[in-house]
Design a protein around this motif. Sequence first.
Motif, short mmCIF file in Angstrom:
data_model
loop_
_atom_site.label_atom_id
_atom_site.label_comp_id
_atom_site.label_asym_id
_atom_site.label_seq_id
_atom_site.Cartn_x
_atom_site.Cartn_y
_atom_site.Cartn_z
N LYS A 252 0.93 -1.13 -0.35
CA LYS A 252 -0.03 -0.02 0.08
C LYS A 252 1.03 1.27 -0.25
O LYS A 252 1.72 1.30 0.93
N MET A 253 0.44 2.54 -1.07
CA MET A 253 0.97 3.43 -1.21
C MET A 253 0.17 4.69 -0.67
O MET A 253 -1.03 4.30 -1.14
N GLN A 254 0.50 5.50 -0.59
CA GLN A 254 -0.54 6.94 -0.52
C GLN A 254 0.11 8.65 -0.91
O GLN A 254 1.57 8.25 -0.52
N LYS A 255 0.30 8.87 -1.75
CA LYS A 255 0.75 9.85 -2.19
C LYS A 255 -0.40 11.59 -1.87
O LYS A 255 -1.76 10.90 -2.50
N ASP A 256 0.26 12.69 -1.00
CA ASP A 256 -0.26 13.61 -0.93
C ASP A 256 0.06 14.69 -0.81
O ASP A 256 1.68 14.61 -1.03
N SER A 257 -0.22 15.33 -2.06
CA SER A 257 0.54 16.71 -2.54
C SER A 257 -1.54 17.88 -2.16
O SER A 257 -2.33 18.05 -2.56
N ILE A 258 -1.23 18.68 -1.42
CA ILE A 258 -1.46 20.07 -0.44
C ILE A 258 -0.75 21.37 -1.23
O ILE A 258 0.27 21.25 -0.24
N PHE A 259 -2.33 21.90 -2.24
CA PHE A 259 -1.53 23.76 -1.99
C PHE A 259 -2.35 23.90 -1.02
O PHE A 259 -3.05 23.97 -1.79
N ARG A 260 -1.44 24.98 -0.55
CA ARG A 260 -3.11 26.43 -0.11
C ARG A 260 -2.97 27.35 0.47
O ARG A 260 -1.33 27.44 0.00
N THR A 261 -3.17 28.11 -0.09
CA THR A 261 -2.71 29.63 0.38
C THR A 261 -4.07 30.46 0.06
O THR A 261 -5.43 30.69 0.06
N TYR A 262 -3.96 32.27 0.22
CA TYR A 262 -4.47 33.08 0.47
C TYR A 262 -4.34 34.71 0.87
O TYR A 262 -2.84 34.85 0.72
N LEU A 263 -4.90 35.33 1.09
CA LEU A 263 -4.90 36.99 0.81
C LEU A 263 -5.80 36.95 2.00
O LEU A 263 -6.97 36.84 1.69
N ARG A 264 -5.25 38.34 2.20
CA ARG A 264 -6.46 39.42 3.25
C ARG A 264 -6.05 40.59 3.46
O ARG A 264 -4.75 41.10 3.39
N TRP A 265 -7.05 41.21 2.95
CA TRP A 265 -6.64 43.23 3.42
C TRP A 265 -7.66 42.84 5.11
O TRP A 265 -8.76 43.24 5.39
N LYS A 266 -6.71 43.71 5.73
CA LYS A 266 -7.56 45.00 6.30
C LYS A 266 -7.21 45.95 6.66
O LYS A 266 -6.38 46.80 6.31
N ASN A 267 -8.44 46.49 6.89
CA ASN A 267 -8.45 48.17 7.23
C ASN A 267 -9.36 48.34 7.95
O ASN A 267 -9.89 48.04 8.64
N PHE A 268 -8.31 49.68 8.99
CA PHE A 268 -8.47 49.95 10.63
C PHE A 268 -8.44 51.34 10.98
O PHE A 268 -7.85 51.60 10.34
N GLY A 269 -9.61 51.82 12.01
CA GLY A 269 -9.38 53.14 12.52
C GLY A 269 -9.92 53.60 13.87
O GLY A 269 -9.46 51.97 14.59
N LYS A 270 -9.88 54.20 14.81
CA LYS A 270 -10.01 53.78 15.93
C LYS A 270 -11.55 53.36 16.19
O LYS A 270 -11.44 52.94 18.09
N LYS A 271 -12.59 53.17 15.99
CA LYS A 271 -13.11 52.63 15.94
C LYS A 271 -13.96 51.41 14.62
O LYS A 271 -14.96 50.51 15.23
#
Lengths: 628, 350
Positions: A252-271
């Motif tokens: 028995k053989m198992q091959k795993d191949s995983i690719f993950r990517t993300y992009l996040r943007w944040k904007n913040f102020g006093k409130k």
Amino acid sequence: MFFPFLKVEAQDTIHIYEVVKTESLLNTFRNSNVEKIDSSIQTYYQNSSIEDVLEIKTSAQIKTYGGLGNLSSISLRGSGGNHVAVSWNGFAINSISAGSTDLSLIQTGFFEDVKLIPGASSSLYGNGTFGGALELNNSFVFKKDFNVSIGSEIGSFETFKYLGQTSFSNDILHYKLSINNINAKNNFPFTDNYKFEKPLERRKHNSLNSLNLIQNFILKLPKNNIVESGIWYLLKNKEIPEIAGSEYLGNKMQKDSIFRTYLRWKNFGKKHLLTASSAYFSEYLHYTDKLNSFESDYYINSKIRANVFLGDFSYRYYFKNRLIVDFAGFINKQQISTSNYKKIKISETNYSLIYSLKYDFLGFDFKFSFRNEFFDREKYIPLFNVGLSKKLLQNKVILKSNFSNKFKRATFNDKYWQPGGNINLKHEKGDNFEISFKYIFGKIKTDYFNATFYQSRINDMIQWIPIDGNWTAVNNKEVRINGVETSFEHSFKTKLLSNKIYLSYNYTNALLTNVYSVDKFVSQKLVYTPKNNTKLFFVSSFKNISLSFAINYTDKRYTTQINNENNVLKSYFLSNIYASYKVDIKNFNLTFKAKFLNIFDKQYEHIKSYPSSGRAVYFSIVLAYNKK
Amino acid sequence: MNNKIFYLLIILFGLNSCKPKPEIEPEIDFSKGTFIINEGNFMSNNGEISFYNNETGELTNRIYSKLNNEAILGDVVQSMCFSGGFALISVNNSKKIEIVDAESFKHISTISDLSYPRYIIPVKENICALTNGKNPGEVCIIDISKNKITKTIPVGKEPENLILVNNKIFVANGAWGHDSTVTVIDATSLEVIENIVVGDGATNLTLDKNNNVWILCQGKTKYDYSTDTPSRIVCINSENYEIITEISIGTLNDDFYPVRIASDKLNNYIYYVEKSGIYRFNINTPEEKEWFIMGSYYGLGINQENGNIYVFYDNGFTGAGHMTVYEKDANKILGPVSVGIGPNGSVFKY
């Protein structure tokens, strides 16, 4: 002075960019207790998968198929592997085909912030949190810094590991890259209790070869904007051994191949805080088996390719620092291609809206979140979490209570696998109530005693059972779990040594209260759930030398639903010793580490018929360069 | 603090010192009775053999473990047979044959080097035949006195049950429809002498009192209803291999693929397990199928001495399975009683 555990406390106090205002949804509105992995133990497992470190210093139970790189899942509060939501920087990474997460694919050294949240709410974490959640986060610091480190580890059973890391940061950006490679033959000796004369054998056909890469980038932009991205790539080739007792080498053989990517943007102020992000995950699993190694044809040749597209937005508003409200939306599109399902290609889209509120009044901290979960073909599921906490006696005592309802979708395998998948399955549903008491007795927050009492219910739990000779997924079980989690942590100094001790005890009473088809299952204990579990970790440091030991006691576990003493896994103790020595030479430092695992050579199993390795020794050396 | 840690360690290690006492070895007379094959739960190494004394009514579970110092028999106990003074047990997912003494059930030896052992029958004194492998399948000839496989004979794909008739071994090829033949092997020369096409998914076979072979063909399935074929029972003449009769059984596309068939030579009945229970027909009127016992069953066995029918319920493979015994008029005379996990059938010693 080199005190690995104190290093974490220092990290905790570093002012990460606008920490409060840009805190994640989970960190802001979570009310459950959090177990953090600190560097005193993490440092020895930089090049290891995460299950090793979780087993030593959290309330988690690990179920592995024995040995490096074999399938490994996490169990919290007696739940199954697909009842713990695992996330990477806020994105759920549980397998959409099986629902669980293979911990053997996750490298400890890739994450600066690992949190375990027993009893995490579904309204915040989403699908499948009957046990809780595991957060794997990368943290960022905006200060001038440059690091490069390379290291290697050599150890028992022909194990060779290599790790390279570099990070660069200044006032506006942070970049980090980690790569590791593992080659292991995994041919550990074990007593084969499933053969007549219980011979001492070596595990065969068990080698591992893996390559992992993760990189993160975060950039501060003008006008309080932040952009963050990450890439995670993994390639694993694993020989799958036969079960113990088998007279056959296996193919028995198992091959795993995983690719993950993300992009996040944040904007913040006093409130306010405004967040938008998207992610794309691709997973490929290829499992093969043939009866003879010389044959060219496979008799099992299973390929599963999964794609996940995630998107979310969140808007938060701070009312005079006492009231915080947040509105968030998520979209999750999942696709699977495999010949194991009746339809070759299957796609589902889920949407959810989350309304969260945090309010401080009269010294009470009130947290509430409500989630509407929408599906392709079904009505929405309302999920909520209500939490209240109160600090007393000059913040030395913290009382908490939390109630939430939960759900878990049937996985793609449950619904579509041929044969036996059942498209008519209902979602698993349930709830969780817990109260906790925490007493901080020292000057620092890490000197504490904590006790949490919880009660959980799971209805319509999915189980695969043979119907008319075919294994079929059905909503079959009702489960009631109650238990206690206690932990104690204390740092203290003697004339020469800085010491830290961690001790935990967990009691889990997980019962099947009903099985719809077979009344004999009533009040049987859940399989693979130990009633008692105790963990002890002690570290002592002198100058640049550190010595630690860990002990883990796991109670017996039943392996059949109708509990039978002939089908139990025996209780076991595991004892490990760790040592490290660090040498500083200007901007360089050289660290030598040693791990002595299972020093009493205990023969034990997490999963019946899959032996874990006995005594093992690993030595590593890491050369690091740092320029501030 | 250090003292406290020391005491804590003492307590923790002390917890591990409680060991269960070993069970007392039972005294069982194995000269006559019913051996129940309990497959166990797949990948759990909990397959076992139970023994039922038909005369005293005493049932003993886990006889292999109890009589062999709590040794584990293995994963997916598939079949068993007696030859000479030995019992041979085929353990499918442990890829081995365990040989025990037929009188004491004490372990003697293990035969390995098998890729997928399935069903085993005695051929002559100390010689047995075992189906093994998938594609291609083979029949392994085991010489117990030499404790090894002395010959392998290629047969069809995914061979399952086999039967000895007039010094010929009939092998059913084709689990899940991967073949549709019966291979006939001369038991003396150990050469293939005939291949007979009988129908998709030939998996099991039984012999009537006229020495005709009744073959259960479960049909072809690829889990795609449009290509599935119906389940059938085919009767062939064991001398000239001609098909005497064939009947359709069950319902196409009902997700049930039958694998159990047994003969009551005494009363001329053929029994088989279908989706809704146990069915039977008289060998002289095979079209007149009779719904004998309603229910969902996994295993079947017929006592050739008295014609009693032993049926087995798997109980979801998660706890003890059940055995129930009926007379030929469907009068229940025993059970259900708990046996091992996943009972698939029985072997009778008369």
